[in-house]
Design a protein around this motif. Structure first.
Motif, PDB file in Angstrom:
ATOM      1  N   CYS A  57      22.449 -32.926  20.022  1.00 14.93           N
ATOM      2  CA  CYS A  57      23.179 -31.886  19.285  1.00 14.93           C
ATOM      3  C   CYS A  57      22.570 -30.519  19.567  1.00 14.93           C
ATOM      4  CB  CYS A  57      23.138 -32.169  17.784  1.00 14.93           C
ATOM      5  SG  CYS A  57      23.825 -33.773  17.349  1.00 14.93           S
ATOM      6  N   ARG A  58      23.421 -29.534  19.720  1.00 16.22           N
ATOM      7  CA  ARG A  58      22.909 -28.183  19.943  1.00 16.22           C
ATOM      8  C   ARG A  58      22.742 -27.468  18.595  1.00 16.22           C
ATOM      9  NH1 ARG A  58      28.139 -28.181  20.746  1.00 16.22           N
ATOM     10  NH2 ARG A  58      29.407 -26.470  19.996  1.00 16.22           N
ATOM     11  N   VAL A  59      21.790 -26.589  18.534  1.00 15.38           N
ATOM     12  CA  VAL A  59      21.517 -25.832  17.321  1.00 15.38           C
ATOM     13  C   VAL A  59      22.771 -25.062  16.914  1.00 15.38           C
ATOM     14  CG1 VAL A  59      20.135 -23.956  16.344  1.00 15.38           C
ATOM     15  CG2 VAL A  59      19.060 -25.660  17.811  1.00 15.38           C
ATOM     16  N   GLY A  60      23.094 -25.109  15.628  1.00 11.82           N
ATOM     17  CA  GLY A  60      24.266 -24.421  15.117  1.00 11.82           C
ATOM     18  C   GLY A  60      25.539 -25.238  15.156  1.00 11.82           C
ATOM     19  N   GLN A  61      25.494 -26.392  15.789  1.00 18.95           N
ATOM     20  CA  GLN A  61      26.676 -27.264  15.862  1.00 18.95           C
ATOM     21  C   GLN A  61      27.050 -27.756  14.465  1.00 18.95           C
ATOM     22  OE1 GLN A  61      26.123 -30.477  18.630  1.00 18.95           O
ATOM     23  NE2 GLN A  61      27.982 -31.545  17.983  1.00 18.95           N
ATOM     24  N   GLN A 112      19.540 -34.520  -0.931  1.00 17.59           N
ATOM     25  CA  GLN A 112      18.339 -33.726  -0.669  1.00 17.59           C
ATOM     26  C   GLN A 112      17.349 -34.455   0.239  1.00 17.59           C
ATOM     27  OE1 GLN A 112      17.062 -32.804  -4.653  1.00 17.59           O
ATOM     28  NE2 GLN A 112      18.004 -30.777  -4.572  1.00 17.59           N
ATOM     29  N   GLN A 113      17.471 -35.751   0.350  1.00 15.47           N
ATOM     30  CA  GLN A 113      16.590 -36.501   1.239  1.00 15.47           C
ATOM     31  C   GLN A 113      16.903 -36.218   2.707  1.00 15.47           C
ATOM     32  OE1 GLN A 113      14.036 -38.343  -0.017  1.00 15.47           O
ATOM     33  NE2 GLN A 113      14.761 -37.567  -1.974  1.00 15.47           N
ATOM     34  N   VAL A 114      18.187 -35.997   3.028  1.00 16.87           N
ATOM     35  CA  VAL A 114      18.567 -35.837   4.435  1.00 16.87           C
ATOM     36  C   VAL A 114      18.864 -34.405   4.855  1.00 16.87           C
ATOM     37  CG1 VAL A 114      19.455 -38.171   4.619  1.00 16.87           C
ATOM     38  CG2 VAL A 114      20.997 -36.338   4.024  1.00 16.87           C
ATOM     39  N   LEU A 115      19.217 -33.533   3.938  1.00 18.29           N
ATOM     40  CA  LEU A 115      19.590 -32.168   4.321  1.00 18.29           C
ATOM     41  C   LEU A 115      18.497 -31.416   5.078  1.00 18.29           C
ATOM     42  CD1 LEU A 115      21.852 -30.956   1.384  1.00 18.29           C
ATOM     43  CD2 LEU A 115      22.515 -31.638   3.693  1.00 18.29           C
ATOM     44  N   PRO A 116      17.213 -31.596   4.777  1.00 18.33           N
ATOM     45  CA  PRO A 116      16.194 -30.903   5.580  1.00 18.33           C
ATOM     46  C   PRO A 116      16.224 -31.272   7.070  1.00 18.33           C
ATOM     47  CG  PRO A 116      15.240 -31.635   3.529  1.00 18.33           C
ATOM     48  CD  PRO A 116      16.618 -32.235   3.596  1.00 18.33           C
ATOM     49  N   LEU A 117      16.718 -32.454   7.405  1.00 20.62           N
ATOM     50  CA  LEU A 117      16.831 -32.840   8.817  1.00 20.62           C
ATOM     51  C   LEU A 117      17.853 -31.982   9.556  1.00 20.62           C
ATOM     52  CD1 LEU A 117      17.016 -36.733   8.405  1.00 20.62           C
ATOM     53  CD2 LEU A 117      15.019 -35.381   9.074  1.00 20.62           C
ATOM     54  N   PHE A 118      18.774 -31.374   8.811  1.00 18.07           N
ATOM     55  CA  PHE A 118      19.886 -30.646   9.396  1.00 18.07           C
ATOM     56  C   PHE A 118      19.793 -29.142   9.166  1.00 18.07           C
ATOM     57  CE2 PHE A 118      21.227 -34.948   8.613  1.00 18.07           C
ATOM     58  CZ  PHE A 118      21.823 -35.294   9.814  1.00 18.07           C
ATOM     59  N   SER A 119      18.590 -28.626   9.007  1.00 15.91           N
ATOM     60  CA  SER A 119      18.429 -27.198   8.717  1.00 15.91           C
ATOM     61  C   SER A 119      18.904 -26.311   9.870  1.00 15.91           C
ATOM     62  CB  SER A 119      16.969 -26.889   8.385  1.00 15.91           C
ATOM     63  OG  SER A 119      16.142 -27.207   9.495  1.00 15.91           O
ATOM     64  N   GLU A 120      18.926 -26.821  11.088  1.00 14.06           N
ATOM     65  CA  GLU A 120      19.351 -26.050  12.257  1.00 14.06           C
ATOM     66  C   GLU A 120      20.844 -26.205  12.563  1.00 14.06           C
ATOM     67  OE1 GLU A 120      17.233 -24.064  13.997  1.00 14.06           O
ATOM     68  OE2 GLU A 120      15.721 -24.565  12.493  1.00 14.06           O
ATOM     69  N   TYR A 121      21.559 -26.933  11.711  1.00 21.90           N
ATOM     70  CA  TYR A 121      22.957 -27.255  11.990  1.00 21.90           C
ATOM     71  C   TYR A 121      23.841 -26.844  10.822  1.00 21.90           C
ATOM     72  CZ  TYR A 121      20.460 -30.131  15.314  1.00 21.90           C
ATOM     73  OH  TYR A 121      19.608 -30.553  16.289  1.00 21.90           O
ATOM     74  N   LYS A 122      25.113 -26.707  11.093  1.00 18.72           N
ATOM     75  CA  LYS A 122      26.089 -26.516  10.026  1.00 18.72           C
ATOM     76  C   LYS A 122      26.531 -27.908   9.584  1.00 18.72           C
ATOM     77  CE  LYS A 122      27.803 -22.275  12.066  1.00 18.72           C
ATOM     78  NZ  LYS A 122      28.918 -21.667  12.789  1.00 18.72           N
ATOM     79  N   ILE A 123      26.636 -28.100   8.291  1.00 14.37           N
ATOM     80  CA  ILE A 123      26.935 -29.424   7.752  1.00 14.37           C
ATOM     81  C   ILE A 123      28.248 -29.403   6.984  1.00 14.37           C
ATOM     82  CG2 ILE A 123      26.145 -31.179   6.109  1.00 14.37           C
ATOM     83  CD1 ILE A 123      24.564 -31.041   8.697  1.00 14.37           C
ATOM     84  N   LEU A 124      29.058 -30.408   7.232  1.00 14.07           N
ATOM     85  CA  LEU A 124      30.273 -30.654   6.479  1.00 14.07           C
ATOM     86  C   LEU A 124      30.071 -31.994   5.775  1.00 14.07           C
ATOM     87  CD1 LEU A 124      33.252 -30.072   5.783  1.00 14.07           C
ATOM     88  CD2 LEU A 124      33.855 -31.302   7.876  1.00 14.07           C
ATOM     89  N   VAL A 125      30.061 -31.989   4.448  1.00 17.64           N
ATOM     90  CA  VAL A 125      29.855 -33.220   3.680  1.00 17.64           C
ATOM     91  C   VAL A 125      31.213 -33.770   3.265  1.00 17.64           C
ATOM     92  CG1 VAL A 125      28.798 -34.254   1.626  1.00 17.64           C
ATOM     93  CG2 VAL A 125      27.606 -32.428   2.851  1.00 17.64           C
TER      94      VAL A 125
END
Length: 143
Positions: A57-61, A112-125
């Motif tokens: 995955c690229r940063v910001g994806q 909150q357990q997984v969101l820190p793994l995705f700090s470099e990405y945009k997340i859609l929940v």
């Protein structure tokens, strides 16, 4: 063994475990191994997920996370998964202490357990109608 057997049933794994002792002894040995305190999701699984994210995955994806709660009899399971190429990769799971729907606090705790793994990405929940809280949707911005 798990990959070749495609099952995580302890009895099945103990039958194919290549160790010259009885099946029952192999089952107990596997059970003791799986009970080790340093075999946790955050110490074993999260580094693998982080490596995978860096590799593919690229940063910001924008990445999609799915949250779901399933109940089988007296087992109430909360799951957070990454959607990747029409597949759900489990990221985090926990047993809820009660039967029935999850509540806002347990949903936030699990996310909150997984969101820190995705700090470099945009997340859609993504979630079904059980997860209708606007506050839950805004948590990604707060963490």
């Amino acid at each position: 063994m798990i990959q070749s057997e495609k099952q995580v049933r302890l009895e099945r794994l103990s039958r194919v475990f290549p160790y010259p002792i009885t099946t029952e002894s192999r089952r107990r040995k596997l059970q003791r191994f799986l009970d080790l305190p340093h075999l946790t999701i955050s110490l074993i699984w999260f580094p693998l997920i982080t490596y995978w994210l860096i590799t593919y995955c690229r940063v910001g994806q924008t990445l999609s996370l799915a949250i779901d709660r399933s109940q089988w009899g007296r087992i109430n399971l909360f799951m957070v998964s990454l959607i990747w190429e029409r597949r759900a990769i489990p990221l985090y799971w926990s047993l809820l202490p009660k039967l029935g729907n999850s509540n806002f606090e347990s949903e936030i705790t699990n996310l909150q357990q997984v969101l820190p793994l995705f700090s470099e990405y945009k997340i859609l929940v993504l979630g079904d109608r059980e997860f209708y809280s606007v506050d839950l949707g805004n948590q990604g911005k707060l963490i």
